[in-house]
Write an enzyme that holds these catalytic residues in place. Structure first.
Site, PDB file in Angstrom:
ATOM      1  CE  LYS A  61      -3.888  -2.354   2.076  1.00 23.84           C
ATOM      2  NZ  LYS A  61      -4.473  -2.899   3.309  1.00 23.84           N
ATOM      3  CG  ASP A  67     -10.086  -0.295   5.148  1.00 25.60           C
ATOM      4  OD1 ASP A  67     -10.072  -0.597   3.945  1.00 25.60           O
ATOM      5  OD2 ASP A  67      -9.557  -0.980   6.043  1.00 25.60           O
ATOM      6  CD  GLN A 118      -3.478  -4.638   6.416  1.00 24.94           C
ATOM      7  OE1 GLN A 118      -3.268  -3.663   5.703  1.00 24.94           O
ATOM      8  NE2 GLN A 118      -4.217  -5.652   6.019  1.00 24.94           N
TER       9      GLN A 118
END
Ligand code: NAP
Length: 305
Positions: A65, A132, A109
């Site tokens: 990422k 997200d 994460q």
């Protein structure tokens, strides 16, 4: 309809929906918009990724990422915390990232190591930086048809479907799996695109027959090849989100939730695993970061979908 041809309905093998090609093309558009943003504001869009612990798969995701953000001309901030970090220290970091003007997107994460409260962490993220799309406020915006930040994987699936099928209005869609991360937002996106949506899960009865009625099948379970090829309605479009590692011919391989070879004989178009949904997930994260940066700077968000 760039990434899939129409070769696949009944009689011919389904077209492959090439997620890598689609993600690369989207990446080019994001990079151009990131340059434009930097020209207007004097800074690049910024993405902060938080990793807790040393799970090897999570480390790979976080590194990729960061690499992708830099490649597209964004600022990448990586925060790696030990597995022993306390909930309050993690929350304090989120607070600092919320307040940091150079950070437009925050991604923690998941999964977090045991003992840490993921939901509390997600709820602590500024919804405007929740790239997200997991914050309940963003989930609520999606359900209400209001602009927010949409969970990356389903957003990528919708882009692939639109590219393959064009207008989705009136199509029958089934989403197998109802997680907050994939299944639920996927169903909301399809509903907003005027599909008639069935949501299936582990308690669903007669799954094969329900799948067999759908023009669009999105599989997000995590059970290797559980959706058989002969369940698929001839001419359907299949998006396989699932990823499972299985041993085949003495080697470990990544497979999806759908029996790819069987489904390919009936569908009109299908995503492979790997190379379908996966590459789109990381690119929609970059897309969300770009959108968040524009909104935070008071600029109109570019429509790259
Ligand atoms: P999850 O939270 O474990 O949810 C799985 C869902 O599947 C649940 O809703 C569960 O139903 C349902 N399910 C389980 N067994 C079933 C069955 N026999 N029939 C029908 N439904 C069943 O998983 P997730 O986070 O949504 O992820 C799903 C898969 O997508 C995983 O393989 C994951 O690795 C993959 N994934 C891939 C990407 C990518 O970028 N490629 C991104 C995200 C996820 P209940 O709710 O009833 O338990």
């Amino acid at each position: 309809m760039a990434a899939a041809t129409e070769a696949g309905s009944r009689g011919a093998d389904a077209a492959i929906i090439d997620g890598r090609a689609h993600a690369d093309a989207l990446g080019d558009r994001i990079a151009a918009q990131a340059r434009d943003f930097a020209g207007r504001t004097g800074r690049a869009p910024g993405l902060a990724v938080v990793l807790v612990g040393t799970d090897p798969a999570s480390e790979v995701y976080v590194r990729s990422k960061g690499r992708m953000a830099r490649k597209l001309g964004m600022e990448s901030f990586e925060h790696v915390l030990p597995e022993t970090v306390s909930q309050s220290d993690l929350m304090a970091l989120i607070g600092r990232l919320n307040a940091d003007e150079t950070v437009d997107g925050i991604l923690v994460q998941l999964p977090l190591p045991g003992g840490l409260d993921s939901l509390a962490v997600i709820e602590a993220i500024d919804p405007g930086k929740d790239v997200d799309g997991l914050h309940p406020i963003n989930a609520g915006y999606l359900a209400s048809g209001l602009p927010g930040l949409v969970s990356c994987t389903p957003y990528g699936c919708l882009m692939l479907l639109r590219d393959s099928l064009g207008d989705l209005s009136g199509l029958d869609a089934i989403v197998v799996g109802r997680s907050i991360l994939v299944g639920k937002p996927m169903a909301q996106l399809l509903l907003a695109a005027n599909c008639t949506v069935t949501m299936a899960h582990s308690r669903t009865k007669g799954l094969a027959a329900k799948v067999g009625q759908a023009d669009i099948v999105v599989a997000a379970v995590g059970a290797a090849e559980m959706i058989r090829g002969d369940w698929i309605k001839p001419g359907a479009t299949v998006i396989d989100v699932g990823t499972s590692r299985v041993e085949r011919d003495g080697r470990m391989r990544l497979v999806g939730d759908v029996d790819f070879a069987g489904a390919r004989r009936r569908a009109r178009a299908i995503t492979p695993v790997p190379g379908g949904v996966g590459p789109m997930t990381i690119m929609t994260l970059m897309h969300n970061t770009l959108i968040a940066a524009h909104r935070r700077a008071g600029l109109p968000a570019p429509d790259l979908g």
